[in-house]
Design an enzyme around this catalytic site. Structure first.
Site, PDB file in Angstrom:
ATOM      1  N   ARG A  74      -0.204  -5.172   7.245  1.00 48.73           N
ATOM      2  CA  ARG A  74       1.237  -5.007   7.069  1.00 48.73           C
ATOM      3  C   ARG A  74       1.832  -6.177   6.275  1.00 48.73           C
ATOM      4  O   ARG A  74       2.692  -5.990   5.412  1.00 48.73           O
ATOM      5  CB  ARG A  74       1.916  -4.887   8.444  1.00 48.73           C
ATOM      6  CG  ARG A  74       3.408  -4.694   8.335  1.00 48.73           C
ATOM      7  CD  ARG A  74       4.005  -4.138   9.620  1.00 48.73           C
ATOM      8  NE  ARG A  74       5.406  -3.833   9.430  1.00 48.73           N
ATOM      9  CZ  ARG A  74       6.403  -4.485  10.036  1.00 48.73           C
ATOM     10  NH1 ARG A  74       6.138  -5.462  10.868  1.00 48.73           N
ATOM     11  NH2 ARG A  74       7.658  -4.150   9.795  1.00 48.73           N
ATOM     12  N   HIS A  78       3.845  -6.015   2.747  1.00 47.75           N
ATOM     13  CA  HIS A  78       5.172  -6.594   2.548  1.00 47.75           C
ATOM     14  C   HIS A  78       5.163  -7.645   1.444  1.00 47.75           C
ATOM     15  O   HIS A  78       6.105  -7.759   0.670  1.00 47.75           O
ATOM     16  CB  HIS A  78       5.689  -7.197   3.852  1.00 47.75           C
ATOM     17  CG  HIS A  78       6.117  -6.164   4.847  1.00 47.75           C
ATOM     18  ND1 HIS A  78       6.935  -6.435   5.912  1.00 47.75           N
ATOM     19  CD2 HIS A  78       5.833  -4.836   4.937  1.00 47.75           C
ATOM     20  CE1 HIS A  78       7.147  -5.323   6.624  1.00 47.75           C
ATOM     21  NE2 HIS A  78       6.469  -4.345   6.051  1.00 47.75           N
ATOM     22  N   ASN A 106      11.934  -8.371   8.825  1.00 52.78           N
ATOM     23  CA  ASN A 106      10.532  -8.652   9.074  1.00 52.78           C
ATOM     24  C   ASN A 106      10.262  -9.469  10.311  1.00 52.78           C
ATOM     25  O   ASN A 106       9.174  -9.965  10.490  1.00 52.78           O
ATOM     26  CB  ASN A 106       9.955  -9.365   7.856  1.00 52.78           C
ATOM     27  CG  ASN A 106       9.785  -8.392   6.739  1.00 52.78           C
ATOM     28  OD1 ASN A 106       9.237  -7.325   6.943  1.00 52.78           O
ATOM     29  ND2 ASN A 106      10.276  -8.744   5.577  1.00 52.78           N
ATOM     30  N   HIS A 206      -0.969   3.200   9.045  1.00 56.82           N
ATOM     31  CA  HIS A 206      -0.494   3.326  10.430  1.00 56.82           C
ATOM     32  C   HIS A 206      -1.549   3.954  11.346  1.00 56.82           C
ATOM     33  O   HIS A 206      -1.241   4.356  12.455  1.00 56.82           O
ATOM     34  CB  HIS A 206       0.809   4.126  10.480  1.00 56.82           C
ATOM     35  CG  HIS A 206       1.985   3.385   9.903  1.00 56.82           C
ATOM     36  ND1 HIS A 206       3.237   3.922   9.794  1.00 56.82           N
ATOM     37  CD2 HIS A 206       2.086   2.128   9.395  1.00 56.82           C
ATOM     38  CE1 HIS A 206       4.062   3.038   9.251  1.00 56.82           C
ATOM     39  NE2 HIS A 206       3.387   1.938   8.993  1.00 56.82           N
TER      40      HIS A 206
HETATM   41  C1  HEM Z   1       6.031   4.513   4.182  1.00 53.17           C
HETATM   42  C2  HEM Z   1       6.919   3.673   4.632  1.00 53.17           C
HETATM   43  C3  HEM Z   1       6.682   2.750   5.790  1.00 53.17           C
HETATM   44  C4  HEM Z   1       7.544   2.530   6.810  1.00 53.17           C
HETATM   45  C5  HEM Z   1       8.929   3.141   6.994  1.00 53.17           C
HETATM   46  C6  HEM Z   1       6.904   1.600   7.701  1.00 53.17           C
HETATM   47  C7  HEM Z   1       7.487   1.108   8.867  1.00 53.17           C
HETATM   48  C8  HEM Z   1       6.821   0.374   9.807  1.00 53.17           C
HETATM   49  C9  HEM Z   1       7.402  -0.064  11.049  1.00 53.17           C
HETATM   50  C10 HEM Z   1       8.847   0.171  11.482  1.00 53.17           C
HETATM   51  C11 HEM Z   1       6.435  -0.690  11.746  1.00 53.17           C
HETATM   52  C12 HEM Z   1       6.564  -1.323  13.127  1.00 53.17           C
HETATM   53  C13 HEM Z   1       6.969  -2.769  13.005  1.00 53.17           C
HETATM   54  C14 HEM Z   1       7.176  -3.395  14.346  1.00 53.17           C
HETATM   55  O1  HEM Z   1       7.852  -2.816  15.181  1.00 53.17           O
HETATM   56  O2  HEM Z   1       6.645  -4.489  14.569  1.00 53.17           O
HETATM   57  C15 HEM Z   1       5.243  -0.672  10.952  1.00 53.17           C
HETATM   58  C16 HEM Z   1       4.030  -1.211  11.326  1.00 53.17           C
HETATM   59  C17 HEM Z   1       2.928  -1.238  10.507  1.00 53.17           C
HETATM   60  N1  HEM Z   1       2.867  -0.852   9.195  1.00 53.17           N
HETATM   61 FE1  HEM Z   1       4.240   0.232   8.220  1.00 53.17          FE
HETATM   62  N2  HEM Z   1       5.671   1.274   7.219  1.00 53.17           N
HETATM   63  C18 HEM Z   1       5.484   1.939   6.041  1.00 53.17           C
HETATM   64  C19 HEM Z   1       4.398   1.837   5.211  1.00 53.17           C
HETATM   65  C20 HEM Z   1       3.300   1.039   5.455  1.00 53.17           C
HETATM   66  C21 HEM Z   1       2.253   0.763   4.494  1.00 53.17           C
HETATM   67  C22 HEM Z   1       2.248   1.227   3.050  1.00 53.17           C
HETATM   68  C23 HEM Z   1       1.341  -0.016   5.134  1.00 53.17           C
HETATM   69  C24 HEM Z   1       0.059  -0.610   4.595  1.00 53.17           C
HETATM   70  C25 HEM Z   1      -0.753  -0.001   3.782  1.00 53.17           C
HETATM   71  C26 HEM Z   1       1.815  -0.202   6.482  1.00 53.17           C
HETATM   72  C27 HEM Z   1       1.134  -0.868   7.463  1.00 53.17           C
HETATM   73  C28 HEM Z   1       1.606  -1.084   8.737  1.00 53.17           C
HETATM   74  C29 HEM Z   1       0.790  -1.617   9.804  1.00 53.17           C
HETATM   75  C30 HEM Z   1      -0.684  -1.970   9.721  1.00 53.17           C
HETATM   76  C31 HEM Z   1       1.625  -1.736  10.915  1.00 53.17           C
HETATM   77  C32 HEM Z   1       1.256  -2.290  12.298  1.00 53.17           C
HETATM   78  C33 HEM Z   1       1.511  -3.774  12.300  1.00 53.17           C
HETATM   79  C34 HEM Z   1       1.051  -4.467  13.563  1.00 53.17           C
HETATM   80  O3  HEM Z   1       0.485  -3.855  14.456  1.00 53.17           O
HETATM   81  O4  HEM Z   1       1.246  -5.680  13.646  1.00 53.17           O
HETATM   82  N3  HEM Z   1       3.017   0.422   6.629  1.00 53.17           N
HETATM   83  N4  HEM Z   1       5.508  -0.025   9.763  1.00 53.17           N
END
Ligand code: HEM
Ligand SMILES: *[C@@H]1O[C@H](CO)[C@@H](O)[C@H](O)[C@H]1NC(C)=O
Ligand SMILES: *[C@@H]1O[C@H](CO)[C@@H](O)[C@H](O)[C@H]1NC(C)=O
Ligand SMILES: CC(=O)N[C@H]1CO[C@H](CO)[C@@H](O)[C@@H]1O
Length: 340
Positions: A74, A78, A106, A206
């Site tokens: 993530r 970003h 973030n 995700h």
């Molecule tokens: C398509 C639009 C996307 C939205 C709206 C989005 C939104 C989010 C949100 C709201 C979270 C939770 C954050 C939290 O509560 O801590 C999250 C987690 C995450 N996102 Fe996305 N995301 C998107 C695309 C992506 C992309 C492109 C990637 C990487 C290729 C990604 C990888 C991750 C990962 C790995 C997590 C988990 C992080 C953790 O467990 O620490 N996301 N995302």
């Protein structure tokens, strides 16, 4: 960066697990689009073992903290979307600069993801001081982490230099949010040079990691005047999330699994979930509903190898967003601060 202690709330029912994570709360990033020539053999002479050094650090860190893979992925995403893939997200705020990673949006970026990048870079510096950029270390470490938790492996092109700008004020508008419409996500990704297919494939990220309750609460309580629960959501799934995410006295550190089926494995289960109403975020679920994205979701749900192929293509594209080469930027010696 401290390693986040992880205490586990054991599941009340087999299928859905919840975790209580006490993160070091840190932030994220942006990017402009330009395609440049990076190369596979960039460090062959100057730091021939760079990939092995990083791999060793990353595998060790993953054993200590399995949440590292999701956190790092993530953070890398970003970084690339804010100011380009130039490690601007790693810069710490100073008295007169609120850095990218301390932007509001973030605040939930977890500490272990940052820690693995800092550790990998320090290990590289011991053998090849001043040679490898933090931006390249991030790209290589992220690739290794995805692969180590079950995902595909790809060759990383190198030669990025580290950015000289990291501002919290540059984050807004460059990162997607869980309450946005698919059309807004599509135009954001397009502005970074990524197609609808790239966006769907990258959302497969995700398949690991967590989201805080506040990111999906509107779906499970008072959705709208007609529905209590988002009708695109599996109702049992929604109800099971109410326990860990109560409306009153919500613990803001509680998180839910992004992929309830195989939460710690990088696989295509995320897409199968979307077909069953088991997407956690509104934006996840909408990928399975919207007519522009649904066909890609179905293909990737059916065939993991196809997901991996598209994911790799999109990651390689994403990892070239706004990169600095030649005499632009610098090779930071400490990823957390600009050189002198
Ligand atoms: C398509 C639009 C996307 C939205 C709206 C989005 C939104 C989010 C949100 C709201 C979270 C939770 C954050 C939290 O509560 O801590 C999250 C987690 C995450 N996102 Fe996305 N995301 C998107 C695309 C992506 C992309 C492109 C990637 C990487 C290729 C990604 C990888 C991750 C990962 C790995 C997590 C988990 C992080 C953790 O467990 O620490 N996301 N995302
Ligand atoms: C650079 O190193 C890699 C890995 O050791 C090797 O596969 C590649 O052939 C080398 N390239 C050149 C141009 O020497
Ligand atoms: C509630 O949401 C559903 C599904 O998104 C929608 O069809 C319906 O029109 C909404 N009802 C109201 C009153 O907004
Ligand atoms: C845009 C956004 O999600 N902002 C959130 C950042 O984090 C703080 C603290 O958790 C929230 O209050 C904001 O809503």
């Amino acid at each position: 960066m401290a390693v986040a202690p992880l205490s586990l709330l054991l599941p009340s029912r087999g299928f859905f697990f919840y975790f209580l994570l006490h993160f070091v709360m840190v932030p994220c990033s942006l990017g402009s689009t330009n395609v440049v020539d990076l190369s596979y053999d960039f460090y062959n002479k100057s730091c021939p073992h760079v990939e092995q050094i990083i791999h060793n650090v990353v595998s060790q860190k993953l054993l200590e903290a399995p949440v590292t893979a999701a956190g790092a992925l993530r953070i890398f995403f970003h970084d690339c979307f804010v100011e380009g893939c130039d490690a601007s997200v790693l810069i710490a705020s100073s008295r007169n600069n609120k850095a990218e990673r301390d932007s509001e949006i973030n605040l939930s970026l977890p500490g272990d993801g940052f820690d693995v990048f800092f550790r990998a870079k320090r290990a590289v510096e011991l053998q090849c001081p001043g040679v490898a950029s933090c931006a390249d270390v991030m790209a290589i470490a992220t690739r290794d982490l995805v692969n180590l938790v079950g995902g595909p492996r790809w060759e990383v092109q190198k030669g990025r230099r580290d950015g000289l700008v990291s501002k919290a004020s540059r984050v807004a508008g460059n990162l997607p949010q869980a309450n946005q419409k698919i059309s807004q996500l599509i135009s954001l990704f397009k502005s970074k040079g990524l197609s609808v297919l790239d966006m769907v494939a990258l959302s497969g990220g995700h398949t690991i990691g967590f989201s805080h309750c506040r990111e999906f609460m509107p779906r499970i309580y008072s959705y709208n005047e007609t529905f209590d629960i988002d009708p695109t959501m599996n109702q049992d799934y929604a109800l099971s999330l109410r326990g860990p995410c109560p409306r009153k006295n919500l613990d803001p550190t509680v998180v839910a699994l992004n992929d309830v089926t195989t939460p710690f494995i990088f696989d295509n289960a995320y897409f199968g979930n979307l077909q069953k109403g088991l997407g956690l975020l509104t934006t996840d679920q909408m990928l399975g509903v919207d007519s522009l994205t649904r066909p890609y979701v179905n293909i990737m749900a059916r065939d993991q190898q196809i997901f991996f192929n598209y994911f790799v293509k999109a990651m390689i594209k994403m990892s070239k967003i706004g990169v600095k080469i030649g005499s632009n930027g610098e090779i930071r010696s400490d990823c957390g601060s600009f050189n002198g």
